[in-house]
Design an enzyme around this catalytic site. Structure first.
Site, PDB file in Angstrom:
ATOM      1  N   GLY A  63      45.494  39.840 148.849  1.00 33.74           N
ATOM      2  CA  GLY A  63      44.319  39.850 149.746  1.00 33.74           C
ATOM      3  C   GLY A  63      43.449  38.656 149.382  1.00 33.74           C
ATOM      4  NE  ARG A  64      37.827  39.564 151.454  1.00 32.89           N
ATOM      5  CZ  ARG A  64      37.575  40.360 152.496  1.00 32.89           C
ATOM      6  NH1 ARG A  64      37.375  39.846 153.680  1.00 32.89           N
ATOM      7  NH2 ARG A  64      37.463  41.655 152.341  1.00 32.89           N
ATOM      8  CB  ILE A  65      40.261  38.849 144.892  1.00 33.08           C
ATOM      9  CG1 ILE A  65      38.862  39.173 145.428  1.00 33.08           C
ATOM     10  CG2 ILE A  65      40.187  38.466 143.418  1.00 33.08           C
ATOM     11  CD1 ILE A  65      38.190  40.392 144.801  1.00 33.08           C
TER      12      ILE A  65
ATOM     13  NE  ARG B 141      49.918  49.180 152.139  1.00 27.81           N
ATOM     14  CZ  ARG B 141      48.968  50.052 151.883  1.00 27.81           C
ATOM     15  NH1 ARG B 141      49.253  51.309 151.757  1.00 27.81           N
ATOM     16  NH2 ARG B 141      47.722  49.692 151.755  1.00 27.81           N
TER      17      ARG B 141
ATOM     18  CB  THR C   1      39.964  40.781 137.795  1.00 32.59           C
ATOM     19  OG1 THR C   1      40.913  40.479 138.835  1.00 32.59           O
ATOM     20  CG2 THR C   1      40.066  39.757 136.693  1.00 32.59           C
TER      21      THR C   1
ATOM     22  NE  ARG D 258      36.714  49.523 141.200  1.00 33.10           N
ATOM     23  CZ  ARG D 258      35.956  48.436 141.364  1.00 33.10           C
ATOM     24  NH1 ARG D 258      36.135  47.366 140.607  1.00 33.10           N
ATOM     25  NH2 ARG D 258      34.986  48.427 142.260  1.00 33.10           N
TER      26      ARG D 258
ATOM     27  CD  GLU E   5      34.435  49.286 134.287  1.00 37.09           C
ATOM     28  OE1 GLU E   5      33.336  49.056 134.829  1.00 37.09           O
ATOM     29  OE2 GLU E   5      35.476  48.671 134.560  1.00 37.09           O
TER      30      GLU E   5
ATOM     31  CG  HIS F  79      33.346  45.547 135.886  1.00 38.52           C
ATOM     32  ND1 HIS F  79      33.633  46.817 136.337  1.00 38.52           N
ATOM     33  CD2 HIS F  79      33.521  44.734 136.968  1.00 38.52           C
ATOM     34  CE1 HIS F  79      33.954  46.762 137.629  1.00 38.52           C
ATOM     35  NE2 HIS F  79      33.895  45.509 138.032  1.00 38.52           N
TER      36      HIS F  79
ATOM     37  N   GLY G  30      33.579  40.294 136.609  1.00 34.36           N
ATOM     38  CA  GLY G  30      34.191  39.638 137.777  1.00 34.36           C
ATOM     39  C   GLY G  30      33.207  38.959 138.722  1.00 34.36           C
TER      40      GLY G  30
END
Ligand code: DGY
Length: 324
Positions: A158-160, A181, A241, A243, A272, A290, A292
């Protein structure tokens, strides 16, 4: 047309320019001490406010959502929403929004930070130096792994994932492979010269570095379990990065301790701020808290996006980043 002064609760402190912008348009409540709210406080907030603005550190479960029926918008500060029970929100007619797009680059930067630190043993080196244990330069000292020509396998493009792949491919000469997918946009595949794997074990077996870029939640829980880790190449590296719930950390700790994996870099954890204790003593593991999205520009942009959703809600318009 003047907006209605709706009551908004921020569960944590947000960057100052965003808090100011929200306070200009809404009746804003926040805790100046920036303490996390209890589940009971979150539930009470549902009866007291019109808009609740939580973060990834709040668990907005069905019990919280049942706490009252005044909140009609949950404007999350962040792109991930696995901490919010969407079905419970939807069932009570509460809209949920997130902040996609604005933290893509920051998160990809942290993925590369972890990848470089793990590959080049930067954490180990820094700990050694600060502890006064550095015995000086020598040809065999803290030998890491090169990146150029190595395969970076992305779980999710995806984007990241794309932003991470761009940095790795164009910046560091890495070869790109991905699992998802469905196949990605052909223009992106061509730009990255990316190989598609329709099965996760295939990607894991082909990759020198694996970076996770899929959402958290029940569908992806322990996607990287002992079996998946066993499918990774001996000496490979795992970067997360996305979950903490994606990874079985007991299995990861074992693979790092017994040398099956060369190293890993983590920015996220299942509960967390707790960090699974088995991870803490491992030298070949880089651990970040965390971070990111943690740069000034990104954290302001996230807040402004949440505000834009709140404003649209107040005006009765379509929500720009509606999740449900
Ligand atoms: C997100 O946006 O989901 C980050 O993980 C936390 O801000």
């Amino acid at each position: 047309m003047a907006e209605e002064r709706l009551k908004v609760l921020l569960t944590r402190r947000w960057p100052e320019p965003v808090e100011r912008a929200i306070a200009e348009r809404f009746e804003l409540t926040l805790d100046s001490a920036d303490r996390p709210l209890s589940q009971t406080d979150l539930a009470s907030a549902m009866a007291e406010f019109d808009i609740l603005c939580p973060t990834v550190s709040d668990r907005i479960d069905a019990e919280v959502i049942a706490g009252g029926d005044r909140v009609k918008l949950i404007a999350n500060y962040g792109v991930g929403f696995d901490h919010i029970d969407l079905a419970a929100a939807e069932a009570r007619g509460i809209a949920v929004t997130n902040t996609p797009g604005v933290l893509t680059d920051a998160t990809a930067d942290i993925a590369l930070t972890l990848l470089l630190m793990a590959a080049r043993r930067a954490g180990e080196g820094e700990r050694e130096l600060r502890a006064g244990r550095w015995a000086g330069w020598r040809p065999t000292h803290l030998i890491g792994s090169a990146l150029a020509g190595k395969v970076l396998g992305l779980v999710g493009l995806g984007r990241i994932g794309i932003a991470t792949a761009r940095r790795a491919h164009h910046g560091f000469g890495m070869r790109i492979a991905y699992y998802g997918r469905r196949e990605a946009d052909p223009a992106v595949v061509e730009e990255l010269e990316a190989d598609y794997f329709a099965d996760l074990p295939g990607l894991l077996a082909a990759s020198d570095f694996v970076s996770l870029h899929v959402p958290g939640g029940a569908e992806t829980a322990h996607l990287i379990d002992a079996e998946a880790i066993a499918a990774m190449k001996p000496g490979a590296f795992l970067i997360n990065t996305a979950r903490g719930s994606l990874v079985d950390h007991e299995a990861l700790a074992e693979a790092l301790a017994n040398g099956h994996l060369g190293g890993a870099g983590l920015d996220v954890y299942p509960e967390e701020p707790a960090v699974p204790p088995a991870l803490l003593g491992l030298e070949n593991l880089v651990l970040l808290p965390h971070l990111g999205s943690a740069n000034e520009e990104t954290r302001v942009a996230m807040g402004m996006k949440a505000l834009a959703n709140a404003e649209a809600f107040a005006r009765g318009e379509a929500l720009p980043d509606r999740v449900v």
